[in-house]
Motif scaffolding. Structure first.
Motif, PDB file in Angstrom:
ATOM      1  N   ALA A 118     -30.800 -83.738 -46.690  1.00 33.62           N
ATOM      2  CA  ALA A 118     -30.542 -82.325 -46.391  1.00 33.62           C
ATOM      3  C   ALA A 118     -31.803 -81.485 -46.606  1.00 33.62           C
ATOM      4  O   ALA A 118     -31.964 -80.433 -45.981  1.00 33.62           O
ATOM      5  N   ALA A 119     -32.708 -81.944 -47.474  1.00 31.52           N
ATOM      6  CA  ALA A 119     -33.931 -81.184 -47.758  1.00 31.52           C
ATOM      7  C   ALA A 119     -34.834 -81.067 -46.532  1.00 31.52           C
ATOM      8  O   ALA A 119     -35.173 -79.944 -46.128  1.00 31.52           O
ATOM      9  N   PRO A 120     -35.245 -82.182 -45.905  1.00 29.64           N
ATOM     10  CA  PRO A 120     -36.081 -82.029 -44.702  1.00 29.64           C
ATOM     11  C   PRO A 120     -35.340 -81.384 -43.541  1.00 29.64           C
ATOM     12  O   PRO A 120     -35.952 -80.704 -42.705  1.00 29.64           O
ATOM     13  N   ILE A 121     -34.010 -81.555 -43.489  1.00 31.89           N
ATOM     14  CA  ILE A 121     -33.233 -80.924 -42.414  1.00 31.89           C
ATOM     15  C   ILE A 121     -33.257 -79.403 -42.579  1.00 31.89           C
ATOM     16  O   ILE A 121     -33.432 -78.651 -41.603  1.00 31.89           O
ATOM     17  N   LEU A 122     -33.095 -78.935 -43.815  1.00 28.49           N
ATOM     18  CA  LEU A 122     -33.159 -77.489 -44.073  1.00 28.49           C
ATOM     19  C   LEU A 122     -34.562 -76.949 -43.778  1.00 28.49           C
ATOM     20  O   LEU A 122     -34.700 -75.854 -43.222  1.00 28.49           O
ATOM     21  N   LEU A 123     -35.584 -77.709 -44.148  1.00 33.63           N
ATOM     22  CA  LEU A 123     -36.951 -77.290 -43.824  1.00 33.63           C
ATOM     23  C   LEU A 123     -37.120 -77.158 -42.316  1.00 33.63           C
ATOM     24  O   LEU A 123     -37.714 -76.181 -41.831  1.00 33.63           O
ATOM     25  N   LEU A 124     -36.571 -78.096 -41.561  1.00 33.93           N
ATOM     26  CA  LEU A 124     -36.642 -78.055 -40.104  1.00 33.93           C
ATOM     27  C   LEU A 124     -35.946 -76.808 -39.565  1.00 33.93           C
ATOM     28  O   LEU A 124     -36.490 -76.099 -38.703  1.00 33.93           O
ATOM     29  N   VAL A 125     -34.759 -76.509 -40.079  1.00 34.69           N
ATOM     30  CA  VAL A 125     -33.996 -75.337 -39.619  1.00 34.69           C
ATOM     31  C   VAL A 125     -34.789 -74.054 -39.859  1.00 34.69           C
ATOM     32  O   VAL A 125     -34.921 -73.200 -38.957  1.00 34.69           O
ATOM     33  N   PHE A 126     -35.344 -73.915 -41.046  1.00 38.07           N
ATOM     34  CA  PHE A 126     -36.055 -72.682 -41.370  1.00 38.07           C
ATOM     35  C   PHE A 126     -37.388 -72.583 -40.631  1.00 38.07           C
ATOM     36  O   PHE A 126     -37.827 -71.482 -40.286  1.00 38.07           O
ATOM     37  N   ARG A 127     -38.037 -73.718 -40.358  1.00 37.12           N
ATOM     38  CA  ARG A 127     -39.256 -73.677 -39.559  1.00 37.12           C
ATOM     39  C   ARG A 127     -38.954 -73.294 -38.106  1.00 37.12           C
ATOM     40  O   ARG A 127     -39.729 -72.583 -37.471  1.00 37.12           O
ATOM     41  N   LEU A 128     -37.812 -73.742 -37.589  1.00 39.37           N
ATOM     42  CA  LEU A 128     -37.422 -73.340 -36.244  1.00 39.37           C
ATOM     43  C   LEU A 128     -37.172 -71.833 -36.191  1.00 39.37           C
ATOM     44  O   LEU A 128     -37.556 -71.162 -35.222  1.00 39.37           O
ATOM     45  N   LEU A 129     -36.535 -71.300 -37.216  1.00 44.05           N
ATOM     46  CA  LEU A 129     -36.308 -69.848 -37.271  1.00 44.05           C
ATOM     47  C   LEU A 129     -37.640 -69.098 -37.366  1.00 44.05           C
ATOM     48  O   LEU A 129     -37.803 -68.036 -36.760  1.00 44.05           O
ATOM     49  N   GLN A 130     -38.588 -69.649 -38.119  1.00 45.65           N
ATOM     50  CA  GLN A 130     -39.907 -69.022 -38.199  1.00 45.65           C
ATOM     51  C   GLN A 130     -40.595 -69.029 -36.833  1.00 45.65           C
ATOM     52  O   GLN A 130     -41.267 -68.067 -36.459  1.00 45.65           O
ATOM     53  N   GLY A 131     -40.418 -70.130 -36.102  1.00 51.69           N
ATOM     54  CA  GLY A 131     -40.991 -70.205 -34.760  1.00 51.69           C
ATOM     55  C   GLY A 131     -40.408 -69.156 -33.830  1.00 51.69           C
ATOM     56  O   GLY A 131     -41.121 -68.519 -33.051  1.00 51.69           O
ATOM     57  N   LEU A 132     -39.089 -68.987 -33.915  1.00 55.56           N
ATOM     58  CA  LEU A 132     -38.433 -67.938 -33.124  1.00 55.56           C
ATOM     59  C   LEU A 132     -38.981 -66.565 -33.491  1.00 55.56           C
ATOM     60  O   LEU A 132     -39.237 -65.725 -32.623  1.00 55.56           O
ATOM     61  N   ALA A 133     -39.174 -66.336 -34.772  1.00 56.98           N
ATOM     62  CA  ALA A 133     -39.618 -65.021 -35.237  1.00 56.98           C
ATOM     63  C   ALA A 133     -41.033 -64.696 -34.765  1.00 56.98           C
ATOM     64  O   ALA A 133     -41.285 -63.613 -34.238  1.00 56.98           O
ATOM     65  N   ILE A 134     -41.963 -65.630 -34.945  1.00 57.59           N
ATOM     66  CA  ILE A 134     -43.353 -65.337 -34.569  1.00 57.59           C
ATOM     67  C   ILE A 134     -43.484 -65.202 -33.062  1.00 57.59           C
ATOM     68  O   ILE A 134     -44.381 -64.506 -32.571  1.00 57.59           O
ATOM     69  N   SER A 135     -42.586 -65.815 -32.312  1.00 55.69           N
ATOM     70  CA  SER A 135     -42.635 -65.699 -30.853  1.00 55.69           C
ATOM     71  C   SER A 135     -42.371 -64.268 -30.401  1.00 55.69           C
ATOM     72  O   SER A 135     -42.838 -63.843 -29.351  1.00 55.69           O
TER      73      SER A 135
END
Length: 463
Positions: A118-135
């Protein structure tokens, strides 16, 4: 100067002071770049905390971290549509909130030992949200500033937004360095790494309230008043005659190359010095921090220069310089930093450290020349009613998907290709060099000059 000279004086609106516009826009973008870069800088530590302790998981961590770049084209369409329909201000306010929340939550993720995969999965989810934000953040901030600026100063003013990239990285490096220096290596890996992520929330809140006080851009307000805003910006961006061609020219004529040059001068250099040259992490952070600080001025300088001689000349000069400097710099990194081919982490002399700084500085200045004029160049390519969507998509395809993959792809090539021991450390540079060559060709022969363009002109600029 409070409004762009391209807006008719009959427009009655609340106005922003240009200094306030620059400070509020730049501060928010700086914080978002800080958030975006933090996970890259901390990739080694995150790999220890979020993956099983059964060997190195650095490449897997880079893949998760790079996921934020992969999703950015999708985010650009979402935020671009908001920016072109509702307003520039609302789009980058929303992106700031998403970025801040995602970064804070990364700092709260339990370790792999506590929650498993669940740890790397949560990191993936939050990095995807960061990608959406910076876009949504970068394009919105550049357009917002440019639509307040006089025609002959767009490169100068948007150059401050461009400079937020090295400044965001600089703050990121300083925070990480200070936190690391205040505790033992074991404590930092155990819990100290969370502090830079959690600290971001304070900066985001302050930036949000500063931006909230701003009014909408005068160019967009005039467009809205005249009823010319696009009802379907995404559809219009892809159906407007000639606009898709402009998007491809923007992506491959500079944007992808700019990103790959910047990634190479910053993160590929950082990892190369750590993992190939085998310098101590403190030495590498010192080199990267000093170079980032010294080169920050040139991002704004080259934006200003492009107001005088044109965007293409500055951008093309930076690309050609990068093509020469990338292979030269990495060869010298190894020759100066590890001439004896040592296989363990080792210290180097002060003289060698200064030489590495100088080489890295030249590479960073070349990167600044490719990035300084790029914001103004990108927004000037596209008509006002679909500017946010078109620029955002092109920027996030080039800067995010193609160029943003540089750090991961270079590491992947190095671990996948079997070559001679002499070539092994450098084989990954094939990727950024190929993108730069493509950009030089496209920029020289197919990309139009834009610096004299009227931002209220809704025609497709494909001359």
């Amino acid at each position: 100067m409070t409004t762009t000279n391209e807006i008719t004086p009959s427009v009655k609106e609340e106005k922003n002071d240009i200094l306030t516009v620059i400070i509020a826009s730049s501060a928010g973008t700086l914080i978002e770049w800080y958030d975006m870069f933090l996970a890259i800088i901390m990739a080694s530590t995150l790999s220890v905390n979020f993956f099983a302790a059964d060997g190195s998981h650095f490449l897997e961590t880079l893949a998760v971290v790079a996921s934020s770049f992969m999703i950015r084209p999708i985010g650009s369409l979402i935020f671009g549509s908001i920016g072109d329909r509702i307003g520039r201000k609302y789009s980058f306010l929303l992106s700031l909130i998403i970025m801040g929340a995602s970064t804070f939550l990364i700092g709260c993720i339990p370790s792999f030992a506590s929650i498993g995969w669940a740890a790397p999965i949560l990191l993936l989810v939050f990095r995807l949200l960061q990608g959406l934000a910076i876009s949504g953040e970068y394009a919105g901030a550049v357009i917002y500033v440019a639509e307040h600026a006089p025609k002959n100063r767009r490169g100068f003013y948007t150059g401050f937004i461009q400079a937020t990239v090295p400044l965001g990285l600089l703050i990121c490096l300083l925070v990480v360095y200070l936190v690391q220096s205040s505790m033992s290596a074991e404590d930092f890996i155990s819990y100290g790494w969370r502090i830079p992520f959690l600290l971001s929330s304070v900066l985001v809140i302050l930036s949000y309230f500063a931006r909230k006080k701003l009014h909408e851009s005068p160019v967009f307000e005039e467009l809205k008043k005249q009823g010319k805003t696009s009802k379907s910006p995404v559809k219009d961006a892809f159906k407007a005659k000639g606009n898709i061609a402009l998007i491809f020219k923007a992506i491959f004529g500079g944007n992808a190359a700019q990103s790959t040059v910047m990634q190479t001068s910053l993160f590929v250099t950082l990892f190369f010095l750590q993992r190939a040259v085998l310098l101590p992490e403190t030495t590498v952070l010192l080199i990267t921090t000093v170079v980032t600080f010294c080169s920050a001025y040139f991002y704004q300088y080259f934006g200003h220069l492009s107001d005088k001689i044109g965007r293409k000349k500055v951008l093309l000069g930076g690309l050609i310089a990068s093509l020469i400097l990338i292979p030269t710099a990495f060869y010298l990194f190894m020759e100066i930093g590890n001439p004896d081919g040592l296989t363990e982490i080792h210290e180097i002399s002060a003289s060698a450290t200064l030489q590495l700084m100088g080489i890295s500085f030249l590479l960073s200045v070349a990167g600044a020349a490719t990035y300084g004029p790029l914001g103004a160049f990108m927004l000037e390519l596209f008509p006002t009613n679909i500017r946010y969507t078109s620029m955002g998509f092109a920027q996030n395809m080039g800067n995010g998907l193609v160029g943003g993959a540089t750090t991961f792809v270079t590491e992947l090539i190095k671990t996948s290709f079997i070559v001679s021991a002499v070539m092994a450390p450098y084989i990954g540079l094939i990727y950024p060099l190929a993108i730069v060559v493509i950009a030089i060709i496209v920029n020289a022969f197919f990309v139009p000059e834009t610096y004299q363009r009227d931002l209220t002109d809704d025609s497709i600029n494909d001359d």
